[in-house]
Design an enzyme around this catalytic site. Structure first.
Site, mmCIF file in Angstrom:
data_model
loop_
_atom_site.group_PDB
_atom_site.id
_atom_site.type_symbol
_atom_site.label_atom_id
_atom_site.label_comp_id
_atom_site.label_asym_id
_atom_site.label_seq_id
_atom_site.Cartn_x
_atom_site.Cartn_y
_atom_site.Cartn_z
ATOM 1 N N LYS A 24 0.840 -1.199 0.000
ATOM 2 C CA LYS A 24 0.000 0.000 0.000
ATOM 3 C C LYS A 24 0.874 1.247 0.000
ATOM 4 O O LYS A 24 0.644 2.183 -0.761
ATOM 5 C CB LYS A 24 -0.900 0.007 1.233
ATOM 6 N N ASP A 51 -7.839 1.974 0.367
ATOM 7 C CA ASP A 51 -6.979 3.160 0.442
ATOM 8 C C ASP A 51 -6.413 3.570 -0.914
ATOM 9 O O ASP A 51 -6.298 4.756 -1.197
ATOM 10 C CB ASP A 51 -5.817 2.907 1.417
ATOM 11 N N ASN A 95 -10.830 6.868 5.556
ATOM 12 C CA ASN A 95 -9.889 6.808 6.685
ATOM 13 C C ASN A 95 -8.503 6.437 6.159
ATOM 14 O O ASN A 95 -7.774 5.680 6.772
ATOM 15 C CB ASN A 95 -10.389 5.780 7.712
ATOM 16 N N ARG A 126 -7.478 11.837 13.286
ATOM 17 C CA ARG A 126 -6.065 11.481 13.088
ATOM 18 C C ARG A 126 -5.204 12.733 12.866
ATOM 19 O O ARG A 126 -5.681 13.749 12.370
ATOM 20 C CB ARG A 126 -5.945 10.486 11.921
ATOM 21 N N SER A 174 4.963 9.791 10.445
ATOM 22 C CA SER A 174 5.994 10.068 9.450
ATOM 23 C C SER A 174 5.370 10.455 8.112
ATOM 24 O O SER A 174 6.024 11.043 7.266
ATOM 25 C CB SER A 174 6.893 8.850 9.281
ATOM 26 N N GLN A 175 4.088 10.132 7.918
ATOM 27 C CA GLN A 175 3.426 10.494 6.650
ATOM 28 C C GLN A 175 3.365 12.007 6.464
ATOM 29 O O GLN A 175 3.349 12.506 5.342
ATOM 30 C CB GLN A 175 2.012 9.923 6.604
ATOM 31 N N ASP A 319 3.675 -1.429 12.149
ATOM 32 C CA ASP A 319 2.470 -2.044 11.565
ATOM 33 C C ASP A 319 2.437 -3.551 11.806
ATOM 34 O O ASP A 319 1.385 -4.174 11.725
ATOM 35 C CB ASP A 319 2.408 -1.796 10.048
ATOM 36 N N GLU A 347 -5.375 3.739 12.740
ATOM 37 C CA GLU A 347 -6.748 3.384 12.401
ATOM 38 C C GLU A 347 -7.637 3.403 13.641
ATOM 39 O O GLU A 347 -8.789 3.766 13.619
ATOM 40 C CB GLU A 347 -6.790 2.010 11.758
ATOM 41 N N HIS A 407 -7.986 -3.170 9.881
ATOM 42 C CA HIS A 407 -7.634 -4.363 9.102
ATOM 43 C C HIS A 407 -6.602 -5.233 9.806
ATOM 44 O O HIS A 407 -6.645 -6.447 9.729
ATOM 45 C CB HIS A 407 -7.142 -3.927 7.724
ATOM 46 N N ARG A 408 -5.653 -4.610 10.488
ATOM 47 C CA ARG A 408 -4.574 -5.409 11.089
ATOM 48 C C ARG A 408 -5.057 -6.200 12.307
ATOM 49 O O ARG A 408 -4.517 -7.258 12.615
ATOM 50 C CB ARG A 408 -3.379 -4.530 11.451
ATOM 51 N N LYS A 439 -9.063 -2.611 3.452
ATOM 52 C CA LYS A 439 -8.214 -1.414 3.467
ATOM 53 C C LYS A 439 -6.888 -1.669 2.742
ATOM 54 O O LYS A 439 -6.425 -0.834 1.967
ATOM 55 C CB LYS A 439 -7.950 -1.002 4.908
#
Ligand code: CDP
Length: 673
Positions: A24, A51, A95, A126, A174-175, A319, A347, A407-408, A439
């Protein structure tokens, strides 16, 4: 919410090729960079998930030409060299964190325009402030509905088109930093400096590497700021291959820990030194007992002989912490996962969610969910071994795991639920809203199911030049089977016997030479290749005139056949251990002698003239008919159509048609274990 899914524990070891989608993080970065390039780029192996669709939809709304082909996993995008065609747009980001941050910085490049951005409830909570403040400092305005400066979604962005000297606080994600780095080359003279530190350095490195791949390397200067020494539009790359997702791969590294001895899961294209920091999970798994063997560009995961706990810093690949956390109750010692405070703003609050659901299963976690609720600064989790507690919690039936639209959570507990807790296959975990995996991994539960399929053995027999190799190779490739050419075994042995001076007419010359032969196997791509004393014989030396003339004579000798039989049967175990979904073995006596239990048996034939022509077209001197006669009239294991085999005459059939028939046969027997 999608209906709850009860997880069926694995009663057989997991085996096969894991169908891991593209990354992703790479797909969404590549979309942005390609849109900022000066022409067309086709992304291959791209991820199609919620996403990435959100980002594609947004780019379309902004006037870009984007064509996605989900079956082929490609996305074609025509970049505009930094120009954004639409000056007004309303974008809904759902999201999707990457899309939210990347697009915001991207839109700041427009010299003018009005862009309304919103996301769903979770996205509105977020972190965005660091990015919005940085852009405001450069003359952009991001305003709430009441006209005040925004710190979160939703907002209306009035860009200024120039970035200048940006200062960003990326401590929350970090995004926020990556978003700015990617647009840096498009604004000459711009620089980005970070206030404080960021949470996930590997993702920043991924961004830097991808900017370089698209032709605009960034300089990280001594004072910690970034500049682009040669600013301008990114280069359109023609094609760009997306790596398979390393985070998604973590579930399949974990699976063999819970499915018992004899597992073999193959991760194709798992690149350790590629762009993704999450490949570090493989090292942690190794510490906890995983058996991982790189094979070319694949990684093979076998059953974990031990599942141990340990103390790990997951800051750089957070993650994947949920994958380990969900395995931890089955470990023989406690597992501590540190430095994951930032995931409490992803999330969902992932640390709290994980603790809450583990407690639901009776597992002891420190801090407890209650303590985590009281203190949002807590950033580590210790999980204690809990097999007995799990049984107590599940005694009345499957425990329903809440997934919090994460999702995780769904995927991690899907792996834990694959463990056969009671030893009788009874399910004990059910996953609420399993479709939340869309996602990043829409087909996760199908990919999990696919590894439950029993290992299949496919026997392909037939005369010389009847199309066995061509057919077997394509079927192997398309179905993830190990391809074994037993003709090559006879040829290799013939080569060695001829070189040792043995003659087929004189068995006493053959036996001592055979006694010295050491056969081995190497996996090359999808094929098992025979080795002689540790070396691969050169192909041409196996198809030479002297071998063609002698092979069927040696192959008629019971001593030679016996010598090869055990070796050929051992190829099944080799395929299983290497994570193939099955084995497809071709020869003269596979369905009748070597693998009489093979689930699929095929006999290929074509008229002799056509076969002779095929060999001649390959430039070989080979008396096909003569070999056939020897092969079918010998006393031991003659060439026959095995009982129950499907005959396919391919004199007039193209290869694709033969392949389709064999594949259909395999798929009809590949039943769930
Ligand atoms: O490629 P082509 O079909 O012409 O032959 P190959 O598969 O390379 O096999 C060479 C020779 O090995 C055959 O002609 C047989 O004599 C022998 N062979 C065998 O006896 N039993 C097998 N299972 C495979 C090959």
């Amino acid at each position: 919410m999608s209906p709850t899914l009860t997880i069926r524990p694995f009663r057989t070891p997991a085996r096969g090729v894991a169908q891991v989608p593209g990354s992703k993080s790479i797909t969404n970065r590549a979309l942005l960079l390609a849109a900022l390039a000066d022409g067309e780029t086709v992304l291959t192996g791209a991820l199609f998930s919620r996403d990435t669709r959100i980002l594609i939809t947004a780019l379309l709304a902004l006037g870009f030409e984007v064509a996605a082909d989900e079956d082929a996993q490609t996305i074609r995008i025509v970049g505009q060299g930094g120009r954004i065609p639409q000056t007004h747009a309303k974008l809904h980001i759902g999201n999707a964190g990457t899309a939210a941050r990347f697009l915001t910085a991207f839109l700041a490049l427009a010299p003018q325009g009005v862009y309304e951005l919103d996301g769903d409830e979770a996205m509105r909570a977020r972190p965005m402030a660091g990015l919005l403040e940085a852009l405001t400092g450069a003359g952009c305005r991001a305003l709430r509905a009441d006209g005040q400066p925004a710190t979160h979604f939703p907002f209306t962005l009035h860009p200024s088109g120039r970035l200048g000297e940006l200062v960003v606080d990326a401590s929350a994600s970090s995004q926020l930093l990556s978003a700015l780095l990617m647009v840096l080359p498009l604004s000459p003279g711009a620089s980005v400096r970070m206030k404080g530190t960021t949470v996930s350095e590997p993702f920043v490195v991924m961004t830097e590497k991808m900017c370089t791949q698209f032709g605009r390397p960034l300089n990280r200067e001594a004072n910690g700021s970034w500049r682009c020494p040669q600013p301008g539009a990114y280069q359109a790359l023609g094609t760009y291959a997306i790596e398979p997702d390393a985070t998604a791969a973590s579930y399949f590294i974990a699976l063999p820990a819970v499915t018992g001895a004899g597992a073999g899961v193959r991760l194709q294209g798992y690149v350790k030194n590629g762009l993704q920091g999450d490949t570090a999970f493989a090292e942690v798994a190794g510490h906890c007992g995983a058996t991982l063997t790189p094979q070319g560009s694949s990684l093979v995961v076998q059953s974990w002989p031990d599942l141990r706990g340990g103390n790990f810093d997951f800051n750089d690949f957070s993650d994947t912490f949920l994958t380990l956390a969900a395995l931890a109750p089955l470990a023989s010692s406690p597992t501590t996962i540190r430095n994951i405070g930032h995931t409490r703003k992803q999330e969902t609050d992932r640390v709290l969610a994980m603790a809450t659901e583990l407690e639901r299963l009776g597992v002891k976690v420190v801090p407890t969910a209650e303590e985590l609720r009281a203190d949002d600064k807590l950033s580590a989790l210790t999980i204690h071994p809990a097999r007995e507690a799990l049984r107590a919690a599940a005694v009345k039936g499957p425990v329903e795991i809440h997934t919090y639209e994460d999702h995780r959570m769904a995927m991690s507990f899907g792996i834990l639920g694959s463990y056969d807790l009671w030893g009788d296959g009874r399910p004990w975990i059910a996953i609420q809203d399993p479709a939340c995996t869309s996602k990043t991994f829409p087909k996760f539960f199908q990919a999990l199911e696919a590894l439950r399929t029993q290992f299949v053995a496919v026997a392909v027999d037939g005369g010389a030049a009847s199309g066995k190799s061509s057919t077997a190779k394509v079927v192997a490739h398309e179905l993830g089977l190990l391809h074994v050419d037993t003709g090559a075994h006879y040829r290799a042995v013939t080569r060695a016997l001829l070189d040792a001076g043995a003659r087929a007419e004189d068995v006493t010359s053959v036996l001592p030479a055979l006694a010295h032969l050491r056969l081995g196997s190497e996996i090359s791509g999808i094929s098992s290749v025979v080795t002689l004393d540790g070396h691969r014989p050169v192909d041409a030396s196996l198809r030479s005139e002297d071998v063609n003339a002698a092979v069927s004579k040696f192959a008629a000798l019971p001593a030679v056949r016996n010598f090869l039989l055990a070796y050929q049967r051992s190829q099944v175990a080799l395929g299983q251990a290497a994570g193939f979904a099955g084995v497809i073995m071709e020869g003269r006596d596979i369905g009748s002698v070597v693998l009489p239990q093979a689930e699929v048996r095929v006999f290929l034939q074509a008229d002799p003239v056509a076969r002779a022509q095929r060999r001649a077209a390959e430039g070989q001197t080979d008396a096909v008919a003569q070999r056939d006669l020897l092969d079918s009239t010998r006393a031991t294991a003659p060439l026959v159509c095995p009982e129950g085999a499907t005959r396919i005459d391919n004199t007039h059939l193209p290869l694709v048609a033969v392949v389709a028939q064999v594949k259909a046969l395999v798929q009809s027997v590949a039943r769930p274990a």
